[in-house]
Design a protein around this motif. Sequence first.
Motif, short mmCIF file in Angstrom:
data_model
loop_
_atom_site.label_atom_id
_atom_site.label_comp_id
_atom_site.label_asym_id
_atom_site.label_seq_id
_atom_site.Cartn_x
_atom_site.Cartn_y
_atom_site.Cartn_z
N GLY A 123 -0.65 -1.24 -6.78
CA GLY A 123 0.33 -1.15 -5.71
C GLY A 123 0.70 0.28 -5.33
N LEU A 124 0.02 1.26 -5.95
CA LEU A 124 0.37 2.67 -5.70
C LEU A 124 0.25 3.03 -4.22
CD1 LEU A 124 1.06 5.51 -6.83
CD2 LEU A 124 -1.40 5.90 -7.05
N VAL A 125 -0.82 2.55 -3.57
CA VAL A 125 -1.03 2.90 -2.16
C VAL A 125 0.16 2.43 -1.33
CG1 VAL A 125 -2.52 2.59 -0.15
CG2 VAL A 125 -3.55 2.75 -2.44
N LEU A 127 2.86 4.87 0.61
CA LEU A 127 2.92 4.80 2.07
C LEU A 127 4.28 4.27 2.55
CD1 LEU A 127 -0.74 3.87 3.00
CD2 LEU A 127 0.36 6.12 2.92
N ALA A 128 4.99 3.53 1.69
CA ALA A 128 6.36 3.14 2.05
C ALA A 128 7.28 4.36 2.05
CB ALA A 128 6.88 2.09 1.06
N LEU A 129 7.03 5.28 1.12
CA LEU A 129 7.83 6.52 1.08
C LEU A 129 7.42 7.49 2.18
CD1 LEU A 129 7.82 7.21 -2.80
CD2 LEU A 129 9.83 6.68 -1.40
N LEU A 173 -8.70 7.41 -8.51
CA LEU A 173 -9.21 8.11 -7.32
C LEU A 173 -9.39 7.22 -6.08
CD1 LEU A 173 -11.61 10.84 -8.79
CD2 LEU A 173 -9.33 11.11 -7.81
N PRO A 174 -9.88 5.97 -6.20
CA PRO A 174 -9.97 5.17 -4.97
C PRO A 174 -8.61 5.05 -4.26
CG PRO A 174 -11.26 4.17 -6.71
CD PRO A 174 -10.48 5.28 -7.36
N ASP A 175 -7.55 4.81 -5.01
CA ASP A 175 -6.21 4.71 -4.41
C ASP A 175 -5.77 6.06 -3.83
OD1 ASP A 175 -5.98 2.08 -5.03
OD2 ASP A 175 -4.43 2.33 -6.59
#
Length: 311
Positions: free
Chosen positions: A194-196, A200-202, A218-220
């Motif tokens: 859920g990092l992405v 992106l919410a921030l 790295l993909p995220d």
Amino acid sequence: MRTVQYAEYGPPSVLRIVEEPEPHAGPGEIRVAVRASSVAPGEVHSRSGVMREVLPAVFPVRTGYEAAGVVDEVGEGVTGTRVGDEVFGATAVTRKDANADYAILALWAPKPAAWSWAEAAGATGAVETSFRVLDRLAVGAGHTVLVNGAAGGTGSVAAQLAAVRDARVIGTASARNHDFLRSLGAEPTTYGPGLVERVLALAPTGVDAVFDCAGGALPDLVAIAGDPARVVTVADVTAAAHGVHMSHILPGIPLGPPDPVAAHGLTIAVELAEQGRLRIPVAGTFPLADVAAAHELSAGGHARGKVVLLH
Ligand SMILES: NC(=O)c1ccc[n+]([C@@H]2O[C@H](COP(=O)([O-])OP(=O)(O)OC[C@H]3O[C@@H](n4cnc5c(N)ncnc54)[C@H](OP(=O)(O)O)[C@@H]3O)[C@@H](O)[C@H]2O)c1
């Protein structure tokens, strides 16, 4: 003098305190009577054997890249540094033997009065690495930068140095370290699935640069940056497969050519320290003789800052 060595791969218990003759400063070098030195995660990985493909050991291996201490020998050609000066710095990258009573430094700066010996001992690698990567990413005022792994020895300094450039800093750490990240000038979020979405919410319009101090994501991180050229890792050996630059300073390793050492960062760090704008978080200090316990703390992967040996 006392040195720290190991003669085989293995757990921290393979580390030994071994008496060796004192070294002497060569041209362009200084010798310091060491007051404190650090334990670097890279050396902890090397000792365990997990790095043997990338960086095979030649036994016995002596340890220690960074140190702080009092100058007691000045090599030929050195100007501006005198016997008795208090300094912090690092050995040549091909040397790494500063966990000892005397260390030969190839890179150094005056110890800021604002830093303890422990802080000074832990500064050089984090500062040099942060300048090397933040400069490459051209992080500047008004940018948004994500520091992945912002609670560690490197990331905690990178976050402060990005904030000093008037960038907006988002940092990842486990929840217990979120107040710590705020104290460094970073907006915290957790790493992992859920990092992405969280980043992106921030930062709904995206981030300008990603400094990866943790590896494994790295993909995220490329998805967050929108372009692998905006991501630099110092901790992920799979970088090339993702089109990402792996920044390092070691000649002759199969991870691409070394980047130039960002020596200029030390001078700027001293000024920032004296202005109270840069601190070096220290996760723990140990007597030199307890070096195995220091490696245990680093190997756990959750040290909040640098792991330091007091001599
Ligand atoms: N190539 C180079 O030039 C260079 C230079 C310096 C360092 N390095 C490498 O960079 C890495 C980091 O160095 P360091 O000194 O910062 O290490 P460190 O101090 O040992 O890092 C520990 C920190 O990592 C965090 N962490 C653990 N797992 C994480 C994850 N999955 N995602 C994000 N953060 C995580 C922990 O935070 P929590 O406790 O909150 O989980 C902890 O604060 C090491 O692998 C080191 O070898 C490379």
